[in-house]
Every structure is written in C-alpha cells, then in structure tokens.
Design an enzyme around this catalytic site. Structure first.
Site, short mmCIF file in Angstrom:
data_model
loop_
_atom_site.label_atom_id
_atom_site.label_comp_id
_atom_site.label_asym_id
_atom_site.label_seq_id
_atom_site.Cartn_x
_atom_site.Cartn_y
_atom_site.Cartn_z
N GLU A 120 0.86 -1.21 0.00
CA GLU A 120 0.00 0.00 0.00
C GLU A 120 0.89 1.25 0.00
O GLU A 120 0.68 2.21 0.75
CB GLU A 120 -0.96 0.01 1.19
CG GLU A 120 -2.16 0.94 0.99
CD GLU A 120 -3.12 0.91 2.18
OE1 GLU A 120 -4.01 0.04 2.18
OE2 GLU A 120 -2.98 1.74 3.09
N HIS A 211 -12.58 7.46 13.79
CA HIS A 211 -11.53 7.29 14.79
C HIS A 211 -10.30 8.16 14.58
O HIS A 211 -9.40 8.17 15.41
CB HIS A 211 -11.05 5.82 14.82
CG HIS A 211 -10.21 5.47 13.62
ND1 HIS A 211 -10.76 5.15 12.40
CD2 HIS A 211 -8.87 5.43 13.44
CE1 HIS A 211 -9.79 4.90 11.55
NE2 HIS A 211 -8.64 5.07 12.14
C1 UD1 Z 1 -4.17 3.52 14.82
C2 UD1 Z 1 -3.32 4.12 13.71
C3 UD1 Z 1 -4.21 4.64 12.59
C4 UD1 Z 1 -5.20 3.57 12.13
C5 UD1 Z 1 -5.94 3.00 13.32
C6 UD1 Z 1 -6.82 1.85 12.89
C7 UD1 Z 1 -1.25 5.27 14.38
C8 UD1 Z 1 -0.64 6.49 14.89
N1 UD1 Z 1 -2.57 5.27 14.24
O1 UD1 Z 1 -4.93 4.59 15.37
O2 UD1 Z 1 -3.41 5.01 11.50
O3 UD1 Z 1 -6.11 4.16 11.24
O4 UD1 Z 1 -5.01 2.52 14.29
O5 UD1 Z 1 -7.81 1.56 13.82
O6 UD1 Z 1 -0.56 4.32 14.11
N2 UD1 Z 1 -7.35 0.93 22.01
C9 UD1 Z 1 -7.72 -0.12 22.85
N3 UD1 Z 1 -7.61 -1.41 22.36
C10 UD1 Z 1 -7.19 -1.68 21.11
C11 UD1 Z 1 -6.85 -0.62 20.27
C12 UD1 Z 1 -6.93 0.68 20.73
O7 UD1 Z 1 -8.11 0.09 23.99
O8 UD1 Z 1 -7.15 -2.87 20.74
C13 UD1 Z 1 -7.46 2.33 22.53
C14 UD1 Z 1 -6.32 2.66 23.52
O9 UD1 Z 1 -6.83 3.50 24.50
C15 UD1 Z 1 -5.32 3.40 22.64
C16 UD1 Z 1 -6.26 4.16 21.70
O10 UD1 Z 1 -7.33 3.24 21.44
O11 UD1 Z 1 -4.51 4.26 23.41
C17 UD1 Z 1 -5.62 4.58 20.41
O12 UD1 Z 1 -4.93 3.50 19.80
P1 UD1 Z 1 -3.66 3.81 18.82
O13 UD1 Z 1 -3.15 2.54 18.23
O14 UD1 Z 1 -2.64 4.65 19.54
O15 UD1 Z 1 -4.28 4.72 17.71
P2 UD1 Z 1 -5.57 4.53 16.80
O16 UD1 Z 1 -6.39 5.77 16.93
O17 UD1 Z 1 -6.17 3.21 17.06
N1 UDP Z 2 -13.48 -2.92 10.67
C1 UDP Z 2 -13.83 -4.02 11.48
N2 UDP Z 2 -14.68 -3.81 12.55
C2 UDP Z 2 -15.17 -2.58 12.86
C3 UDP Z 2 -14.79 -1.47 12.05
C4 UDP Z 2 -13.93 -1.68 10.97
O1 UDP Z 2 -13.42 -5.15 11.22
O2 UDP Z 2 -15.93 -2.47 13.84
C5 UDP Z 2 -12.56 -3.15 9.54
C6 UDP Z 2 -12.98 -2.57 8.20
O3 UDP Z 2 -13.73 -3.52 7.44
C7 UDP Z 2 -11.64 -2.27 7.53
C8 UDP Z 2 -10.74 -1.92 8.69
O4 UDP Z 2 -11.37 -2.46 9.86
O5 UDP Z 2 -11.11 -3.43 6.91
C9 UDP Z 2 -10.60 -0.43 8.82
O6 UDP Z 2 -9.95 -0.15 10.00
P1 UDP Z 2 -9.93 1.32 10.64
O7 UDP Z 2 -11.07 2.12 10.14
O8 UDP Z 2 -9.78 1.13 12.11
O9 UDP Z 2 -8.52 1.89 10.16
P2 UDP Z 2 -8.05 2.66 8.82
O10 UDP Z 2 -8.43 1.82 7.65
O11 UDP Z 2 -8.68 4.01 8.84
O12 UDP Z 2 -6.59 2.75 9.01
#
Ligand code: UD1
Ligand code: UDP
Length: 372
Positions: A120, A211
């Site tokens: 990607e 998010h």
């Molecule tokens: C991250 C990625 C973003 C991606 C997203 C997908 C970075 C900086 N950001 O953002 O590019 O789009 O993942 O979803 O790499 N948390 C939980 N459990 C989990 C996951 C997250 O509790 O399994 C909560 C925690 O409080 C954590 C917060 O979510 O601190 C944010 O998670 P983080 O991985 O830092 O950033 P995302 O916003 O999830």
């Molecule tokens: N997705 C999932 N469960 C959810 C929401 C999203 O499995 O409740 C999947 C969705 O189909 C896609 C991916 O998660 O494949 C997108 O992830 P997210 O939006 O967290 O991250 P981004 O793509 O913006 O990095």
C-alpha cells in the site's frame, strides 16, 4: 535456491486485515521461510482479526498500553523488533499501510540492514498533518523502502513525482480486496441479534465509523451532531456505529449519540460481521481509510468525513464523496443521500478501483522473482 527469509510486521486492526492474505500466500510458498511479528500496537482489535483468519504470530511484542503516545509506540516497536531481526535474520521485512508500527518496522529493518517491502505504498493526501501522523508515516517509510507495492496507478504516479525509481514500484492492487472477497457472502448470518433483526429492506441503515486522531475534538463533535440531527429528522433511518476502543472517541460518541433508540452504539465488530454489515447497509459515513476501499467494491456509497483523502479513486469513480468537517455540510449531504433516490443510484455502483483480489499473490511472486 536458498529460501528467502521474510519477516512480516504489523500491529493494528487494518494492517492485520490487509496482511492476512499476504501471510497466507507467504506461508504456502515453498521458496519462502516466513515469520510474523506483531507489535500489538492494538491488542483486542488486533486479536479479533488474528482469530478470524486463524493466524498465530511467531513473535508478539505486546507493546499496547492504553493512552499510548506516538513515541511510546515507536520506541517500543523499534527496540522489540531489533531483537526479532537479530533472532530471525530476515532478508526482507514487509510492512503494510501508514500506522506508526509501519514506520517503526521500516526503521528497524533499515537500521539492521534488512530490505523493506512496503505494501500500500504511494498513497498521499498532500497534507503532512492530515491524516496525522499517517501522511508522515507513509513518506518516512517510502524513503526506507526497496519494494514499493503500489495499489493503483495513481499511487505509483505519486511515488514517481517524489523521484522514486520506477523499477522499484510494482502495481499490485490493494490486498484489502483479497480479504474482502474471501469473507462477504449473500447468506451471511450475524451472531449479534441486533444486527440480525435490523430491517435492512424497510429502513435505511446507515453504518458509521470514526476514529482519526485529527478529528478528535470539534470535528468529531460536528460529525456526531450532524448524525444525531439526521436521525431525528428522518424516521426511516437507523444508525449502527461500532465505536473504536479509543476512550476519547467513545466519550464524544456517547455524549452526543447515546439515548436514541434508532442509534445503535456497539463495540468494534469482528471483521466478518463488519464486512457483511457493509454489504447489507444502505450507505456508510466514515473517516476510515480501509472502508473507503471496501465500500466501492460492495456497491455502497461512502460519505467521507474528512478534509482530504489519499484515496481519490473512489471519489473519481463516483461511489465516494468528501464531505469536509463542517456540521452543516455533513448534515446536508447525508440528508441528500437519504432522500434523493437519483443521487443514491448514481453512487451505488459496484466499481472496484482498488484491485481484483490477487494483490497478495502478486506481491509474493514479485518477492520470489526478484530474489532469483
Ligand atoms: C491507529 C493508527 C491509525 C489507524 C488505526 C486503525 C497510528 C498512529 N494510528 O490509530 O493510522 O487508522 O489505528 O484503527 O498508528 N485501544 C484499545 N484497544 C485496542 C486498540 C486501541 O483500547 O485494541 C485504545 C487505547 O486506549 C489506545 C487508543 O485506542 O490508546 C488509540 O490507539 P492507537 O493505536 O494509539 O491509535 P488509533 O487511533 O487506534
Ligand atoms: N473494521 C472491522 N470492525 C469494525 C470497524 C472496521 O473489522 O468495527 C474493519 C474494516 O472492514 C476495515 C478496517 O477495519 O477493513 C478499517 O480499520 P480502521 O477504520 O480502524 O482503520 P483505517 O483503515 O482508517 O486505518
């Protein structure tokens, strides 16, 4: 021929989904010795995907901490990965997308003399601060990369414009489509009774996710307030919003959207139900990257609540629309798509600008061919 040692690294939900088809192909290939390392930047949301695809990592850095900062993720991943690289001694390290795990993975490989393959590659919004920090992560990773696996012609052109050598760029399609085509079926039955009992034909079911870090605060308040007003105005609409586990997102969503019986706030869904809900719903409102790729393939209009997008292909194909982050415009555009059937029909075309489901196989073939 000596086996090519490939280390795959990922850490979050979307990377795991898009890497799952690649992991499968790598494990099947007799020319490759493959190991998987998860940073576990996400924990529950990552494990949800590993379970669905029955993937068990060889190394799990388990770095997740609630409220983690970008520096926490970067430093813990970098240090953990150095040990993994020393143990496995890979020839190639593969990362996917634009998270902080991706950048740290590429940097760890670079510091330890391992070639990087970036899946990607070449997506660009043109604004270093939006999406934040993903645009920077992509560019930083690109600099360290030997194999740029670009999903589309446009992403290839972005790389060429930045001076990358065309011979190192491979157009493969996006592995998101490989994963999606595997899991969406017409007769899918949800385990969650709420989702099973929704009236998909009689009502307009809008699927919402949000998010992005740069949307937390006022922009997210604008998005959720517009959605609340939409539901209050349109009695035939119901909203399903599987809320990301980020507590900041959950707080804003609960404050604004809780207490309406046509707004269903639920926990993040496993990939199978989520993908099938995309297929079943009327349309999608999101700031997600991956969902912008999946929705067009499923023939679902997607309204993107962001200032910009690094995925212009869906917009050009007419299945996605960029709404910006002002409440009035978000309300106006969602309301239009609910009430104007012509507008809806124009957007609800199944086009697939992101790939044909063979990206993972192409990537693995390229790795094998280029190592001969
Ligand atoms: C991250 C990625 C973003 C991606 C997203 C997908 C970075 C900086 N950001 O953002 O590019 O789009 O993942 O979803 O790499 N948390 C939980 N459990 C989990 C996951 C997250 O509790 O399994 C909560 C925690 O409080 C954590 C917060 O979510 O601190 C944010 O998670 P983080 O991985 O830092 O950033 P995302 O916003 O999830
Ligand atoms: N997705 C999932 N469960 C959810 C929401 C999203 O499995 O409740 C999947 C969705 O189909 C896609 C991916 O998660 O494949 C997108 O992830 P997210 O939006 O967290 O991250 P981004 O793509 O913006 O990095």
């Amino acid at each position: 021929m000596r086996k090519i040692k490939v280390l795959t690294v990922f850490g979050t939900r979307p990377e795991a989904i898009k890497m799952a088809p690649v992991v499968k192909r790598l494990n099947e290939n007799e020319n490759i010795e493959h190991k998987l390392c998860v940073t576990a930047q996400h924990r529950e949301m990552l494990d949800q995907v590993l379970d669905v695809f029955k993937i068990s990592p060889d190394y799990d850095l388990n770095i997740f901490k609630s409220g983690q900062t970008l520096s926490d993720i970067t430093t813990k991943s970098l240090q953990g990965l150095e040990n993994v690289i020393k143990d496995f001694k890979p020839d190639i390290l593969l990362v996917q997308g634009d998270t902080t795990t991706v950048f740290a993975g590429a940097l760890a490989g670079f510091y330890n003399g391992v070639k990087i393959g970036h899946i990607e590659a070449g997506l660009r919004s043109g604004d270093l601060y939006s999406p934040y920090p993903e645009e920077a992560n992509r560019k930083l990773t690109g600099i360290l990369t030997s194999f740029h696996f670009a999903p589309t012609e446009q992403s290839r052109e972005n790389l060429i414009k930045e001076g990358y050598d065309d011979r190192k760029i491979y157009i493969t399609g996006n592995t998101a489509i490989d994963a999606l085509l595997e899991v969406v079926t017409d007769d899918y039955k949800f385990e969650n009774e709420l989702l099973n009992n929704l009236d998909y034909d009689g009502k307009k079911i809008i699927l919402v996710t949000s998010h992005r870090r740069e949307n937390i605060g006022k922009p997210m308040e604008n998005i959720f307030s517009a959605i609340k007003e939409i539901v209050e105005k349109n009695s035939d609409v119901e909203v399903v919003f599987p809320i990301h586990l980020n507590p900041k997102v959950r707080e804003i969503a609960n404050n604004i959207l809780k207490g309406n019986d046509r707004i269903h706030l639920i926990d993040p869904l496993d990939y199978l139900p989520f993908a099938n809900l995309q297929k079943r719903c009327y349309f999608i409102v999101t700031d997600s990257g991956g969902i912008q790729e999946e929705a067009p393939t499923l023939g679902k209009p997607v309204l993107v609540v962001r200032k910009e997008t690094e995925r212009p292909e869906g917009i050009e194909a007419g299945t996605a629309k960029l709404l910006g982050l002002e409440k009035e415009n978000i309300f106006k555009e969602i309301d239009l798509l609910i009430n104007d059937k012509d507008e809806y029909n124009k957007m609800a075309n199944a086009v697939n600008p992101y790939g044909d489901g063979t990206a993972a196989q192409k990537i693995v073939n390229i790795i094998v061919e280029s190592s001969k």
